[in-house]
Design an enzyme around this catalytic site. Structure first.
Site, mmCIF file in Angstrom:
data_model
loop_
_atom_site.group_PDB
_atom_site.id
_atom_site.type_symbol
_atom_site.label_atom_id
_atom_site.label_comp_id
_atom_site.label_asym_id
_atom_site.label_seq_id
_atom_site.Cartn_x
_atom_site.Cartn_y
_atom_site.Cartn_z
ATOM 1 N N HIS A 23 8.190 -1.536 -11.367
ATOM 2 C CA HIS A 23 8.493 -0.592 -10.280
ATOM 3 C C HIS A 23 8.165 -1.236 -8.937
ATOM 4 O O HIS A 23 7.725 -2.391 -8.872
ATOM 5 C CB HIS A 23 7.800 0.764 -10.482
ATOM 6 C CG HIS A 23 6.306 0.740 -10.469
ATOM 7 N ND1 HIS A 23 5.574 0.358 -9.372
ATOM 8 C CD2 HIS A 23 5.393 1.069 -11.426
ATOM 9 C CE1 HIS A 23 4.288 0.458 -9.637
ATOM 10 N NE2 HIS A 23 4.150 0.870 -10.891
ATOM 11 N N HIS A 26 4.831 -3.149 -8.379
ATOM 12 C CA HIS A 26 4.777 -4.517 -8.925
ATOM 13 C C HIS A 26 5.607 -5.450 -8.044
ATOM 14 O O HIS A 26 5.253 -6.604 -7.810
ATOM 15 C CB HIS A 26 5.347 -4.574 -10.347
ATOM 16 C CG HIS A 26 4.723 -3.588 -11.289
ATOM 17 N ND1 HIS A 26 5.446 -2.628 -11.951
ATOM 18 C CD2 HIS A 26 3.428 -3.402 -11.658
ATOM 19 C CE1 HIS A 26 4.633 -1.907 -12.701
ATOM 20 N NE2 HIS A 26 3.403 -2.345 -12.530
ATOM 21 N N CYS A 131 -10.596 4.561 -20.901
ATOM 22 C CA CYS A 131 -9.281 5.038 -20.451
ATOM 23 C C CYS A 131 -8.244 3.977 -20.813
ATOM 24 O O CYS A 131 -8.329 2.834 -20.335
ATOM 25 C CB CYS A 131 -9.276 5.284 -18.938
ATOM 26 S SG CYS A 131 -7.612 5.603 -18.310
ATOM 27 N N CYS A 134 -6.239 2.638 -17.732
ATOM 28 C CA CYS A 134 -6.938 1.591 -16.955
ATOM 29 C C CYS A 134 -7.288 0.401 -17.839
ATOM 30 O O CYS A 134 -7.611 -0.670 -17.323
ATOM 31 C CB CYS A 134 -8.253 2.104 -16.369
ATOM 32 S SG CYS A 134 -8.126 3.480 -15.241
ATOM 33 N N CYS A 148 -9.630 10.885 -15.690
ATOM 34 C CA CYS A 148 -9.400 9.666 -14.908
ATOM 35 C C CYS A 148 -8.491 10.018 -13.728
ATOM 36 O O CYS A 148 -7.370 10.490 -13.946
ATOM 37 C CB CYS A 148 -8.730 8.592 -15.777
ATOM 38 S SG CYS A 148 -8.018 7.265 -14.778
ATOM 39 N N HIS A 151 -4.934 8.151 -13.801
ATOM 40 C CA HIS A 151 -3.957 8.403 -14.866
ATOM 41 C C HIS A 151 -3.881 9.862 -15.287
ATOM 42 O O HIS A 151 -3.022 10.221 -16.092
ATOM 43 C CB HIS A 151 -4.243 7.493 -16.062
ATOM 44 C CG HIS A 151 -4.084 6.053 -15.707
ATOM 45 N ND1 HIS A 151 -5.139 5.262 -15.303
ATOM 46 C CD2 HIS A 151 -2.980 5.273 -15.618
ATOM 47 C CE1 HIS A 151 -4.694 4.048 -15.008
ATOM 48 N NE2 HIS A 151 -3.395 4.023 -15.179
ATOM 49 N N LYS A 298 -0.398 7.947 -6.072
ATOM 50 C CA LYS A 298 -0.151 6.570 -6.484
ATOM 51 C C LYS A 298 1.168 6.509 -7.282
ATOM 52 O O LYS A 298 1.435 7.391 -8.096
ATOM 53 C CB LYS A 298 -1.332 6.138 -7.373
ATOM 54 C CG LYS A 298 -1.193 4.762 -7.929
ATOM 55 C CD LYS A 298 -2.373 4.421 -8.832
ATOM 56 C CE LYS A 298 -2.014 3.223 -9.695
ATOM 57 N NZ LYS A 298 -3.003 2.907 -10.690
ATOM 58 N N LYS A 301 3.525 4.171 -13.608
ATOM 59 C CA LYS A 301 4.333 4.461 -14.784
ATOM 60 C C LYS A 301 3.813 5.722 -15.457
ATOM 61 O O LYS A 301 4.584 6.580 -15.866
ATOM 62 C CB LYS A 301 4.240 3.275 -15.751
ATOM 63 C CG LYS A 301 4.960 2.060 -15.214
ATOM 64 C CD LYS A 301 4.722 0.821 -16.054
ATOM 65 C CE LYS A 301 3.392 0.162 -15.789
ATOM 66 N NZ LYS A 301 3.346 -1.272 -16.051
#
Ligand code: ME8
Length: 514
Positions: A23, A26, A131, A134, A148, A151, A298, A301
């Site tokens: 995405h 990255h 997690c 992570c 978390c 996520h 954030k 994915k």
């Protein structure tokens, strides 16, 4: 870094988890690395640019299971997909490292052996909250309402016997490293790490007994190596650490890791400690940049709010996206990714400033100089304030850009370059070549037209690392060959542009958006 000396330059991106497709987050890190790699190649350095894939993780295994695929088959398909995507997006990496490759596995084994021999690996019972998003154990202070925050998932409670790495032993050495020079950038993030180290470092678990997908621990093959201990080693396995490759001695001392702020701690604390334990020097530098958000969240994915860089580039052009992400966000800061802002930049900076400069200049050359770059009158030039200013401003950019790249100041580089582009547009407005033509002021006209073309040639060279496709397209219009083969220092000198070469009117560089 020096413009007059050929240096080695090693730049890396994180190796990405391949449970899904790339995405725009990255793409941001990878493009930044590409820009630095292109700049250093252009100034004559010997460059090694590495990106790749992090495959031995639980989330990759879960994604393979979800796709009803064997993990080996799944990672083969996904790694190829990522590599192809980067190529499609004009990323000029020199090497693509996979953590399932033989050279990487051997490097992991070698480094672990060194740490073990040093007495830095031991076994103990551990209980903690893990997690998978992570791929790390979280502490109570990492959690928000037991969840978390990155996520939005509840971590699993894990209790198992693990192998540990004596991170605590490296507390003082890490503090010294952090405080000496520019190992960790930017400064604000470095200061956070200094605070973190001050609070007493804990040893870290580096193996998993319940996980089967990963690199078996050579000292106890009933365990696999923890994905982070494994992944960080990619940076040296790409240089052939497992076989003491020559690349290791050339490129490792100058290694620069670009990472997002989410994985900065792994890179500035765990990684140098692993290397110190194994008797390898830490990398030269780690830069932790900020995050793109969408509506303040954030992009990730796992949150399902990703922007695909391929479709974005198909709509606006690869170089437009490169320009936008580098110009809009000071490297290191967070920012919301906004399509309206992107379109504003496209219309204003790209179409109106740069596109218009090229269009009107090539038009004038065709109308007033039979499409040929004319001979300048150097005496007249020397005495004309407007012309010498254009020359000086262009020459000053050379050093400004060099310092800017060393400091990761991409936004400032583009701002300065755009001020220059605007000043050339103003030079045209002020010198009015159409009036010079009408009044038959031949040598003035020829010198002004030459200066415009010389400045455009400079703009191409300066723009190339950030907008390689557009810079080359413009260079083609002024018929000057291939930018990446040019001798940068010679070609950025005023009056280096050859005369009597033809200029063509090319396609519109930034057509109106639908
Ligand atoms: O962490 N904004 O891989 P990963 C900016 N495999 N950059 C972003 C971003 C965003 N919203 N989202 C992701 C891993 N990134 C490990 C790395 S390295 C030895 C192992 C970028 O697939 C940024 O560079 O989760 C971030 O650090 C990285 O992608 C995380 O990629």
């Amino acid at each position: 870094m020096s413009l007059n000396k050929r240096d080695f330059f090693y730049i890396t991106t994180p190796i990405y988890y391949i449970n899904d497709e790339p995405h725009v987050g990255h793409y941001y890190t990878t493009t930044t690395a590409d820009i630095l790699a292109r700049y250093h190649r252009l100034i004559g350095d010997d460059v090694f640019f590495v990106t790749g894939t992090d495959e031995n993780s639980q989330k990759v295994l879960q994604a393979a299971e979800k796709a009803s695929m064997d993990p080996v088959q799944f990672t083969d398909i996904m790694a190829k997909k990522w590599e192809k995507t980067w190529k499609k997006l004009n990323i000029s990496f020199d090497f693509f490292i996979r953590t399932t490759s033989k050279e990487h596995i051997q490097s992991v084994e070698k480094l672990l052996k060194q740490c073990h021999e040093k007495g830095d690996i031991y076994k103990k019972e551990y209980e903690g909250l893990y997690c998978i998003g992570c791929e790390k154990f979280l502490t109570d202070s990492d959690l928000v309402d037991g969840i978390c925050p990155d996520h939005k998932t509840k971590p699993q409670l894990l209790k198992e016997e693990n192998y540990f790495f004596r991170l605590s032993k490296y507390q003082d050495q890490l503090m010294e490293l952090m405080r000496s020079g520019d190992f960790a950038l930017p400064e604000a993030r470095r200061n956070e790490m200094i605070e973190f180290i001050k609070n007493q470092l804990q040893d870290i678990s580096i193996s998993r007994a319940t996980v089967k997908w990963g690199i078996p621990l050579s000292i106890d093959p009933t365990h696999v190596v923890y994905v982070w201990f494994d992944a960080l080693i990619n940076y040296i396995s790409a240089l052939g650490y497992h076989e003491d490759n020559k690349k290791m001695s050339q490129f490792w001392p100058v290694a620069i890791h670009l990472v997002g702020k989410d994985i900065y701690r792994f890179h500035t604390i765990m990684w140098p400690a692993m290397l110190l334990s194994a008797g390898v020097k830490p990398p030269k530098q780690v830069f932790g940049h900020g995050f793109f958000t969408i509506n303040g969240e954030k992009i990730s994915k796992s949150l399902g709010n990703v922007i695909d860089p391929v479709s974005l580039s198909e709509k606006y052009g690869i170089d437009t996206i490169r320009y936008f992400i580098m110009r809009e966000i000071p490297f290191g800061k967070d920012s919301d990714f906004s399509i309206p802002r992107l379109e504003q930049r496209y219309k204003g900076d790209l179409a109106d400033d740069l596109g218009n400069l090229i269009n009107r200049s090539t038009n004038m050359l065709n109308k007033f100089s039979q499409g040929m770059i004319p001979e300048p009158d150097k005496e007249w030039h020397k005495n004309d304030k407007k012309s010498t200013k254009v020359q000086k401003d262009g020459e000053n950019l050379l050093n400004f850009l060099d310092k800017g790249y060393a400091r990761f100041e991409f936004s400032q580089i583009l701002e300065a370059l755009w001020n220059y582009i605007k000043s050339i547009n103003k030079y045209i407005d002020d010198t009015k070549p159409w009036v010079l033509k009408k009044e038959n002021r031949g040598k003035e006209l020829e010198t002004v037209l030459y200066n415009i073309m010389q400045s455009i040639s400079l703009i191409c060279l300066f723009l190339y690392p950030i907008m390689p496709i557009i810079a080359q397209k413009i260079y083609d219009q002024i018929n000057q060959g291939e930018i990446h083969k040019e001798k940068y220092l010679e070609k950025t000198k005023w009056f280096s542009l050859p005369t009597k070469t033809s200029v063509k009117k090319g396609e519109i560089l930034f057509p109106p958006l639908d």
